[in-house]
Design an enzyme around this catalytic site. Structure first.
Site, PDB file in Angstrom:
ATOM      1  N   SER A  23       0.862  -1.196   0.000  1.00  0.00           N
ATOM      2  CA  SER A  23       0.000   0.000   0.000  1.00  0.00           C
ATOM      3  C   SER A  23       0.888   1.232   0.000  1.00  0.00           C
ATOM      4  O   SER A  23       2.029   1.175   0.484  1.00  0.00           O
ATOM      5  CB  SER A  23      -0.872   0.020   1.261  1.00  0.00           C
ATOM      6  OG  SER A  23      -1.480   1.281   1.431  1.00  0.00           O
ATOM      7  N   TYR A  45      -2.099  -0.200  10.575  1.00  0.00           N
ATOM      8  CA  TYR A  45      -2.271  -0.695   9.199  1.00  0.00           C
ATOM      9  C   TYR A  45      -1.009  -0.386   8.388  1.00  0.00           C
ATOM     10  O   TYR A  45      -0.457  -1.260   7.708  1.00  0.00           O
ATOM     11  CB  TYR A  45      -3.503  -0.065   8.538  1.00  0.00           C
ATOM     12  CG  TYR A  45      -3.607  -0.393   7.059  1.00  0.00           C
ATOM     13  CD1 TYR A  45      -3.816  -1.704   6.631  1.00  0.00           C
ATOM     14  CD2 TYR A  45      -3.470   0.609   6.081  1.00  0.00           C
ATOM     15  CE1 TYR A  45      -3.895  -2.018   5.274  1.00  0.00           C
ATOM     16  CE2 TYR A  45      -3.558   0.301   4.731  1.00  0.00           C
ATOM     17  CZ  TYR A  45      -3.767  -1.004   4.328  1.00  0.00           C
ATOM     18  OH  TYR A  45      -3.833  -1.316   2.990  1.00  0.00           O
TER      19      TYR A  45
HETATM   20  N1  LIG Z   1      -8.511  -0.520  -2.033  1.00  0.00           N
HETATM   21  C1  LIG Z   1      -7.500   0.241  -1.742  1.00  0.00           C
HETATM   22  O1  LIG Z   1      -7.606   1.474  -1.871  1.00  0.00           O
HETATM   23  C2  LIG Z   1      -6.186  -0.355  -1.291  1.00  0.00           C
HETATM   24  C3  LIG Z   1      -5.089   0.499  -1.211  1.00  0.00           C
HETATM   25  C4  LIG Z   1      -3.865  -0.017  -0.820  1.00  0.00           C
HETATM   26  C5  LIG Z   1      -3.732  -1.358  -0.524  1.00  0.00           C
HETATM   27  N2  LIG Z   1      -4.825  -2.172  -0.591  1.00  0.00           N
HETATM   28  C6  LIG Z   1      -4.608  -3.590  -0.268  1.00  0.00           C
HETATM   29  O2  LIG Z   1      -5.182  -4.377  -1.288  1.00  0.00           O
HETATM   30  C7  LIG Z   1      -5.493  -5.673  -0.755  1.00  0.00           C
HETATM   31  C8  LIG Z   1      -6.901  -6.051  -1.203  1.00  0.00           C
HETATM   32  O3  LIG Z   1      -7.832  -5.158  -0.615  1.00  0.00           O
HETATM   33  P1  LIG Z   1      -9.101  -4.607  -1.405  1.00  0.00           P
HETATM   34  O4  LIG Z   1      -8.974  -3.149  -1.462  1.00  0.00           O
HETATM   35  O5  LIG Z   1      -9.320  -5.362  -2.648  1.00  0.00           O
HETATM   36  O6  LIG Z   1     -10.240  -4.905  -0.332  1.00  0.00           O
HETATM   37  P2  LIG Z   1     -11.499  -5.901  -0.354  1.00  0.00           P
HETATM   38  O7  LIG Z   1     -12.393  -5.576  -1.491  1.00  0.00           O
HETATM   39  O8  LIG Z   1     -12.036  -5.826   1.031  1.00  0.00           O
HETATM   40  O9  LIG Z   1     -10.843  -7.328  -0.606  1.00  0.00           O
HETATM   41  C9  LIG Z   1     -10.053  -7.961   0.386  1.00  0.00           C
HETATM   42  C10 LIG Z   1      -9.896  -9.418   0.026  1.00  0.00           C
HETATM   43  O10 LIG Z   1      -9.074 -10.036   1.024  1.00  0.00           O
HETATM   44  C11 LIG Z   1      -9.782 -11.140   1.556  1.00  0.00           C
HETATM   45  N3  LIG Z   1      -9.448 -11.351   2.951  1.00  0.00           N
HETATM   46  C12 LIG Z   1      -9.305 -10.434   3.933  1.00  0.00           C
HETATM   47  N4  LIG Z   1      -9.016 -11.045   5.085  1.00  0.00           N
HETATM   48  C13 LIG Z   1      -8.985 -12.384   4.809  1.00  0.00           C
HETATM   49  C14 LIG Z   1      -8.749 -13.540   5.594  1.00  0.00           C
HETATM   50  N5  LIG Z   1      -8.487 -13.462   6.902  1.00  0.00           N
HETATM   51  N6  LIG Z   1      -8.805 -14.757   4.992  1.00  0.00           N
HETATM   52  C15 LIG Z   1      -9.084 -14.860   3.675  1.00  0.00           C
HETATM   53  N7  LIG Z   1      -9.317 -13.787   2.879  1.00  0.00           N
HETATM   54  C16 LIG Z   1      -9.264 -12.572   3.464  1.00  0.00           C
HETATM   55  C17 LIG Z   1     -11.244 -10.803   1.393  1.00  0.00           C
HETATM   56  O11 LIG Z   1     -11.983 -12.006   1.444  1.00  0.00           O
HETATM   57  P3  LIG Z   1     -13.524 -12.074   1.932  1.00  0.00           P
HETATM   58  O12 LIG Z   1     -14.222 -10.891   1.337  1.00  0.00           O
HETATM   59  O13 LIG Z   1     -13.982 -13.365   1.357  1.00  0.00           O
HETATM   60  O14 LIG Z   1     -13.504 -12.012   3.405  1.00  0.00           O
HETATM   61  C18 LIG Z   1     -11.223 -10.155   0.022  1.00  0.00           C
HETATM   62  O15 LIG Z   1     -11.206 -11.137  -0.991  1.00  0.00           O
HETATM   63  C19 LIG Z   1      -5.300  -5.580   0.752  1.00  0.00           C
HETATM   64  O16 LIG Z   1      -4.067  -6.182   1.091  1.00  0.00           O
HETATM   65  C20 LIG Z   1      -5.261  -4.086   1.001  1.00  0.00           C
HETATM   66  O17 LIG Z   1      -4.504  -3.762   2.150  1.00  0.00           O
HETATM   67  C21 LIG Z   1      -6.043  -1.703  -0.956  1.00  0.00           C
END
Ligand SMILES: NC(=O)c1ccc[n+]([C@@H]2O[C@H](COP(=O)([O-])OP(=O)(O)OC[C@H]3O[C@@H](n4cnc5c(N)ncnc54)[C@H](OP(=O)(O)O)[C@@H]3O)[C@@H](O)[C@H]2O)c1
Length: 275
Positions: free
Chosen positions: A147, A158
């Protein structure tokens, strides 16, 4: 030494493929010819992605477990490699954050879960991938979703987990430089996903309001329906990114010649809305 310039038949494991960034990566790579192994806790979105991938001619397998179950994670990676005879790419994406929460008033149970998911499971995912790549003599990529919080010193617990991701990434890149395994940290800015499920609701409603949405349709786990995520992204595209761009960046990383390691990528929308 070069790598093939397409994704055909590559075996790719993606954690957190049931939503957001991981789901977009899985759909893009799977629809481009890779065999994707998806995991998350929520099965139905992954089944929908698997159907889309198969109808585009790709292959997809779905598994449901908590990534903090480290034995389940290791054996999932090993069995993906055993069933296809290779492991080309491991995307450690599963993660979450409580952006906006303070340390003074934060919840240690949330910090523990973040450390287990964002750091411990990611390190074990890397280790399992290395074992599988070595045992199948695969030329591999490990892609860790970090991130832009890792670029800031004041990004809370975080951010500390994402600093740890970058530390693991750089350490691994050095450890593996004499092997055909490349390691990349992808650092997204703000992208439209369900990441907001652990973010203060007033902040999410404020952003939705800027997109002209007055009523958000949260489910019991605070997820939003895809049509509202898309509506917010499209209305605020200059500050909130479309996850398909991250999927394109991941494809770019994988398809570089094998002697080239893209160590880090910062990818964000043009305007920094929150970060
Ligand atoms: N969106 C942003 O702006 C952003 C920015 C920087 C970094 N990120 C990073 O990108 C990554 C993905 O996040 P996202 O934005 O796509 O959010 P998201 O839509 O909430 O997706 C998160 C994914 O991770 C899975 N997950 C979380 N905890 C888990 C666990 N304990 N066991 C199995 N699966 C788990 C969720 O599964 P379930 O839904 O099935 O629980 C979901 O598939 C993360 O590492 C986040 O820190 C996101």
């Amino acid at each position: 030494m070069t790598t093939s310039n397409n994704l055909n038949d590559k075996t790719i494991c993606i954690t957190g493929a049931s939503s957001g960034i991981g789901q977009a990566i899985a759909q893009h790579l799977g629809s481009s010819g890779a065999h994707v192994f998806m995991m998350g806790r929520n099965r139905s979105p992954m089944d929908e992605s698997a159907d889309l991938i198969r109808s585009a001619g790709g292959s997809a397998d779905v598994a449901t477990f908590d990534v903090a179950d480290l034995e389940a994670l290791s054996s999932w990676v090993a069995s993906a490699a055993a069933s296809t005879g290779r492991l080309d790419v491991m995307v450690n994406n599963a993660g979450f954050g409580d952006v906006g929460a303070t340390i003074a008033d934060g919840d240690p149970a949330m910090w523990k879960a973040m450390l287990e998911t964002n750091v411990l499971a990611l390190a074990v995912g890397c280790q399992a991938a290395i074992k599988a790549m070595r045992s199948t003599s695969s030329q591999g990529n490990i892609i860790n979703i970090s991130s832009v919080a890792a670029l800031q010193r004041e990004s809370g617990v975080y951010g500390a987990t994402k600093h740890a991701v970058n530390c693991i990434n750089s350490s691994l890149r050095k450890e593996l430089q004499d092997e055909p395994i490349r390691v990349t940290s992808v650092m997204p800015g703000v992208f439209a996903t369900n990441f907001t499920r652990n973010v203060d609701r007033t902040m999410v409603e404020g952003i939705a309001g800027m997109a002209g949405i007055t009523e958000l349709e949260f489910d019991d786990d605070s997820r939003l329906p895809q049509h509202q995520i898309d509506q917010i992204q499209q209305a605020l595209a200059i500050g909130i990114g479309d996850v398909t761009h991250i999927a394109n960046a991941v494809e770019y990383i994988i398809l570089q010649p094998s002697e080239l390691n893209i160590e880090e990528i910062v990818i964000r929308p043009q305007k920094s809305l929150l970060s």
